[in-house]
Design an enzyme around this catalytic site. Structure first.
Site, PDB file in Angstrom:
ATOM      1  N   ALA A   1      -1.119   7.267   1.463  1.00  0.00           N
ATOM      2  CA  ALA A   1      -0.603   8.132   2.529  1.00  0.00           C
ATOM      3  C   ALA A   1      -0.197   7.337   3.766  1.00  0.00           C
ATOM      4  O   ALA A   1       0.847   7.599   4.374  1.00  0.00           O
ATOM      5  CB  ALA A   1      -1.660   9.174   2.895  1.00  0.00           C
TER       6      ALA A   1
ATOM      7  N   SER B   1      -8.349  14.486   8.469  1.00  0.00           N
ATOM      8  CA  SER B   1      -9.119  13.241   8.436  1.00  0.00           C
ATOM      9  C   SER B   1     -10.029  13.209   7.216  1.00  0.00           C
ATOM     10  O   SER B   1     -10.876  14.085   7.023  1.00  0.00           O
ATOM     11  CB  SER B   1      -9.960  13.109   9.702  1.00  0.00           C
ATOM     12  OG  SER B   1     -10.971  12.143   9.541  1.00  0.00           O
ATOM     13  N   ARG B   2      -9.873  12.171   6.394  1.00  0.00           N
ATOM     14  CA  ARG B   2     -10.703  12.051   5.190  1.00  0.00           C
ATOM     15  C   ARG B   2     -12.171  11.839   5.553  1.00  0.00           C
ATOM     16  O   ARG B   2     -13.071  12.362   4.888  1.00  0.00           O
ATOM     17  CB  ARG B   2     -10.192  10.899   4.324  1.00  0.00           C
ATOM     18  CG  ARG B   2      -8.795  11.130   3.773  1.00  0.00           C
ATOM     19  CD  ARG B   2      -8.379  10.025   2.821  1.00  0.00           C
ATOM     20  NE  ARG B   2      -8.161   8.769   3.507  1.00  0.00           N
ATOM     21  CZ  ARG B   2      -7.009   8.385   4.048  1.00  0.00           C
ATOM     22  NH1 ARG B   2      -5.966   9.191   3.992  1.00  0.00           N
ATOM     23  NH2 ARG B   2      -6.879   7.213   4.627  1.00  0.00           N
TER      24      ARG B   2
ATOM     25  N   LYS C   1     -14.556   4.272  14.624  1.00  0.00           N
ATOM     26  CA  LYS C   1     -14.476   5.733  14.812  1.00  0.00           C
ATOM     27  C   LYS C   1     -14.550   6.476  13.483  1.00  0.00           C
ATOM     28  O   LYS C   1     -14.874   7.665  13.455  1.00  0.00           O
ATOM     29  CB  LYS C   1     -13.224   6.124  15.606  1.00  0.00           C
ATOM     30  CG  LYS C   1     -11.896   5.662  15.029  1.00  0.00           C
ATOM     31  CD  LYS C   1     -11.360   6.546  13.910  1.00  0.00           C
ATOM     32  CE  LYS C   1     -10.196   5.889  13.218  1.00  0.00           C
ATOM     33  NZ  LYS C   1      -9.703   6.654  12.059  1.00  0.00           N
TER      34      LYS C   1
ATOM     35  N   GLY D   1       0.837  -1.191   0.000  1.00  0.00           N
ATOM     36  CA  GLY D   1       0.000   0.000   0.000  1.00  0.00           C
ATOM     37  C   GLY D   1       0.871   1.239   0.000  1.00  0.00           C
ATOM     38  O   GLY D   1       1.517   1.542   1.006  1.00  0.00           O
TER      39      GLY D   1
END
EC number: 1.1.1.94
Length: 342
Positions: free
Chosen positions: A45, A260-261, A197, A42
């Protein structure tokens, strides 16, 4: 093969002793050197952030993605640890490919993906464990915003496993003056805290996007923690885990930063943007979108009350507006604060 989360817990609990013995035996074959070789799957980010941490400790890092020039087989050759930082949708297929290639039993598998499989409702570690039953599986999760880590700002995380020897080794490999690593024996709770979350972060983004104020946001986060506790403990996580770094800690980070996306998904929805437009603008995965859909499937099956997450699900699926979601939560029946914690 395990078909869903609840069945996985049952088979895991029945085979606890055998699994731990097998993992400890397999893991004793080879210990990573002070400068270990890691394959990080991966190159998004999060994968790059983990590579930054590992390189800070002078470990050899092979960063791989589907667009890499090197083949997966070449990247996996003679490694000490495999780190999975791929999006949830790619976990099952990647694990299956590696199973075909083959992986020595001494290689520790570290999963850093936060999500739930839409087909089986399993967590990433449950997928890896099903395909690699003789390997140590370690979950890495915490309040770790990728951009801050790449900027070498201080952070902390949790590595969790039923094989504590493996957890201690992963702790040693990743710990540094910039990245403090704690251990835990509760991989499922650690994983669920970091996964659930993301749905809450969407809700908090909506709250901020509608400019509902600090009082509303504080109430939302507090009640959301109760909801995560209810779901997480029902599915087998330990209560204290959800008050730690991978639970409350990760939720605070994800719910309070524009990095945060998932938060940005909620904020965009509150501004009237379409979900498809928001995801295109992000140009990366917001796991909370998929998780909300899978979580509702689990909650319906297990009859777990999830009022906040259910409104997020309805919002993401175009069933209500952000304003209607807030009204639905504010109009719920009056009750004692902790009457429905468990």
């Amino acid at each position: 093969m395990v078909s869903n989360l609840s069945n996985s817990q049952s088979s895991s609990s029945q085979a606890d002793t055998t699994s731990q013995t097998n993992q400890a035996h397999a893991h004793s074959h080879r210990r990573p050197a002070p400068e270990a070789t890691l394959a990080i799957l991966g190159a998004g980010a999060w994968g790059k952030a983990l590579a930054t941490i590992a390189r800070h400790k002078n470990h050899q890092v092979r960063l791989w993605s589907r667009s890499s020039e090197e083949s997966l087989e070449e990247v996996l050759a003679d490694i000490d640890m495999l780190v999975s930082a791929i999006p949830m949708k790619g976990v099952a297929t990647t694990a299956a490919k590696i199973q075909e290639i083959g992986l020595p039993d001494y290689v520790t598998i570290i999963t850093a993906t936060k999500g739930l499989d839409p087909e089986t409702t399993r967590t990433p570690s449950q997928i890896w464990e099903a395909d690699f039953p003789n390997h140590p599986i370690v979950v890495l999760s915490g309040p770790n915003l990728s951009k801050e880590i790449e900027q070498e700002l201080p952070a902390a995380t949790v590595v969790s496993s039923t094989d504590m020897a493996a957890a201690y080794e992963v702790q040693t490999v990743f710990s540094s003056s910039l990245f403090r690593v704690y251990t835990s024996p509760d991989p499922l709770g650690t994983e669920l805290g970091g996964t659930l979350k993301n749905v809450i972060a969407i809700a908090v983004g909506v709250c901020d996007g509608l400019k509902l104020g600090t009082n509303a946001k504080s109430a939302l986060i507090t009640r959301a923690l109760t909801e995560i506790l209810r779901v997480g403990t029902h599915l087998g996580g330990q209560t204290e885990t959800f008050f730690g770094l991978s639970g409350l800690g990760d939720m605070l980070a994800t719910c309070s930063s524009v990095l945060s996306r998932n938060y940005r998904v909620g904020y965009g929805l509150a501004q009237g943007k379409k979900l498809e437009q928001i995801l295109e603008e992000l140009q990366s995965t917001a796991e909370g979108v998929n998780t909300a859909n899978v979580l509702v499937k689990i909650a319906n099956r297990e009859q777990i009350p999830i009022p906040i997450c259910r409104q997020v699900y309805r919002l993401l699926n175009h069933k209500i507006t952000p304003q209607e979601a807030v009204e639905a939560l504010m109009e719920r029946d009056l009750k004692a604060e902790f009457c429905d914690l468990f």
